[in-house]
Design an enzyme around this catalytic site. Sequence first.
Site, mmCIF file in Angstrom:
data_model
loop_
_atom_site.group_PDB
_atom_site.id
_atom_site.type_symbol
_atom_site.label_atom_id
_atom_site.label_comp_id
_atom_site.label_asym_id
_atom_site.label_seq_id
_atom_site.Cartn_x
_atom_site.Cartn_y
_atom_site.Cartn_z
ATOM 1 N N GLY A 1 -16.618 -5.240 11.753
ATOM 2 C CA GLY A 1 -15.594 -4.827 10.792
ATOM 3 C C GLY A 1 -15.862 -5.220 9.349
ATOM 4 O O GLY A 1 -15.366 -4.583 8.422
ATOM 5 N N ARG B 1 -1.745 5.926 21.196
ATOM 6 C CA ARG B 1 -0.662 5.694 22.161
ATOM 7 C C ARG B 1 0.463 6.704 21.930
ATOM 8 O O ARG B 1 0.973 7.303 22.875
ATOM 9 C CB ARG B 1 -0.152 4.247 21.972
ATOM 10 N N THR B 2 0.832 6.915 20.691
ATOM 11 C CA THR B 2 1.869 7.896 20.364
ATOM 12 C C THR B 2 1.167 9.190 19.937
ATOM 13 O O THR B 2 0.685 9.303 18.805
ATOM 14 C CB THR B 2 2.765 7.366 19.221
ATOM 15 N N GLY C 1 -6.347 5.298 17.275
ATOM 16 C CA GLY C 1 -5.347 4.853 16.315
ATOM 17 C C GLY C 1 -4.918 5.984 15.412
ATOM 18 O O GLY C 1 -5.685 6.935 15.176
ATOM 19 N N ALA C 2 -3.682 5.899 14.908
ATOM 20 C CA ALA C 2 -3.182 6.936 14.000
ATOM 21 C C ALA C 2 -2.269 6.324 12.936
ATOM 22 O O ALA C 2 -1.417 6.997 12.384
ATOM 23 C CB ALA C 2 -2.448 8.014 14.794
ATOM 24 N N GLY C 3 -2.469 5.027 12.663
ATOM 25 C CA GLY C 3 -1.682 4.349 11.634
ATOM 26 C C GLY C 3 -2.349 4.489 10.276
ATOM 27 O O GLY C 3 -3.152 5.409 10.050
ATOM 28 N N GLY C 4 -2.028 3.544 9.381
ATOM 29 C CA GLY C 4 -2.554 3.605 8.020
ATOM 30 C C GLY C 4 -4.071 3.537 7.968
ATOM 31 O O GLY C 4 -4.717 4.363 7.312
ATOM 32 N N LYS D 1 0.812 -1.226 0.000
ATOM 33 C CA LYS D 1 0.000 0.000 0.000
ATOM 34 C C LYS D 1 0.848 1.281 0.000
ATOM 35 O O LYS D 1 0.558 2.210 -0.746
ATOM 36 C CB LYS D 1 -0.945 0.020 1.205
HETATM 37 P P1 ATR Z 1 -2.619 -0.310 10.233
HETATM 38 O O1 ATR Z 1 -2.096 -0.249 8.829
HETATM 39 O O2 ATR Z 1 -3.422 -1.549 10.532
HETATM 40 O O3 ATR Z 1 -3.319 0.931 10.646
HETATM 41 P P2 ATR Z 1 -0.287 0.589 11.687
HETATM 42 O O4 ATR Z 1 -0.124 1.660 10.687
HETATM 43 O O5 ATR Z 1 0.901 -0.195 12.130
HETATM 44 O O6 ATR Z 1 -1.337 -0.508 11.168
HETATM 45 O O7 ATR Z 1 -1.027 1.223 12.978
HETATM 46 C C1 ATR Z 1 -1.309 0.482 14.129
HETATM 47 C C2 ATR Z 1 -2.075 1.356 15.110
HETATM 48 O O8 ATR Z 1 -2.382 0.564 16.285
HETATM 49 C C3 ATR Z 1 -1.281 2.555 15.626
HETATM 50 O O9 ATR Z 1 -2.177 3.584 15.948
HETATM 51 C C4 ATR Z 1 -0.616 1.990 16.888
HETATM 52 O O10 ATR Z 1 -0.254 2.959 17.852
HETATM 53 P P3 ATR Z 1 1.203 3.698 17.774
HETATM 54 O O11 ATR Z 1 1.076 4.751 16.712
HETATM 55 O O12 ATR Z 1 1.397 4.280 19.134
HETATM 56 O O13 ATR Z 1 2.185 2.616 17.430
HETATM 57 C C5 ATR Z 1 -1.742 1.144 17.431
HETATM 58 N N1 ATR Z 1 -1.238 0.084 18.326
HETATM 59 C C6 ATR Z 1 -0.639 -1.048 17.948
HETATM 60 N N2 ATR Z 1 -0.292 -1.769 19.043
HETATM 61 C C7 ATR Z 1 -0.682 -1.058 20.129
HETATM 62 C C8 ATR Z 1 -0.614 -1.259 21.547
HETATM 63 N N3 ATR Z 1 -0.069 -2.358 22.072
HETATM 64 N N4 ATR Z 1 -1.137 -0.294 22.345
HETATM 65 C C9 ATR Z 1 -1.693 0.830 21.832
HETATM 66 N N5 ATR Z 1 -1.780 1.076 20.502
HETATM 67 C C10 ATR Z 1 -1.291 0.141 19.656
#
Ligand code: ATR
Length: 270
Positions: free
Chosen positions: A246, A159-160, A134-137, A73
């Site tokens: 989902g 978390r971040t 969440g703030a990932g992809g 992606k």
């Molecule tokens: P995706 O493509 O599925 O969104 P990603 O980009 O790796 O995957 O994002 C994972 C998300 O889950 C992030 O928001 C991550 O938080 P961080 O940005 O702090 O890493 C969150 N996440 C994953 N494991 C976690 C945990 N153990 N506790 C809290 N947040 C978690």
Amino acid sequence: MREITGHTRIYGILADPIHHVKAPQLMNPVFAAQGFDGVMVPVHVRPEDLGTVLAGLRAQQNFGGFVATVPHKQAMVAHCDELTDAARAIGAVNIVQRLPDGRLRGGMLDGDGFVAGLRSHGIEPAGRSAYLAGAGGAASAIAWALAVAGVSRLTVWNRTASKARELLERVTQARPGLETAVGTADPSGHDLVVNATSLGLREDDPLPFDAARLQPGQTVAEIIMQPEETALLKTAKARGCRIQYGKPMLACQIELMAAFMGAPIVPRGA
Ligand code: ATR
């Protein structure tokens, strides 16, 4: 089974690994139901071979486009000749149209699929306040689509925290002036609560936020498809919330993907 002939338009899903992909089983019935002579096939592409495979697909005259999934992606962004605003801002592509001259047009429909899934269950995000964990992809795509869909306010908890701030900065490109906030683990006070973290995939994962503060009247949505009913959704149900599984995110995205790739498919509700 429908006959595949020299007239059939070919589509793909590019992934590595490939065995688990569901898009062909979902897309081919849509093509058939709408009388479109197209077929989607799985294409197993290792990350190091992406450029080589794309050069071939550009030259393949009866190829219409493809779905891009893990791990392609993000890498697809640099390979596309055109990008939608969403794909550019999110930094990821999950759908590509091969234009007649071989150029590739990339889009990102994960968030649109999520919003279409909500709407298919009678949940309208416009005018409602949203809390996104969440703030990932995945979270970025959903945040963008929620902003476009017209949420009244968007709060992101991650978390971040720095990643939540960056995400909100990008999303305000979609809706300048949208009221946004970096949240806490407390989801109370928001109409729509969405888990877009990866927490919930494994049985021993902690909950993504303080679910004990959920209230009746809130809608709680997951993007995790397996398990279908995560610990978060169980808790939300027990607390009197409306829940959204989902699966509709992908199911409702299929017709949007077909239309993006130029297949003459009319998405439901369009
Ligand atoms: P995706 O493509 O599925 O969104 P990603 O980009 O790796 O995957 O994002 C994972 C998300 O889950 C992030 O928001 C991550 O938080 P961080 O940005 O702090 O890493 C969150 N996440 C994953 N494991 C976690 C945990 N153990 N506790 C809290 N947040 C978690």
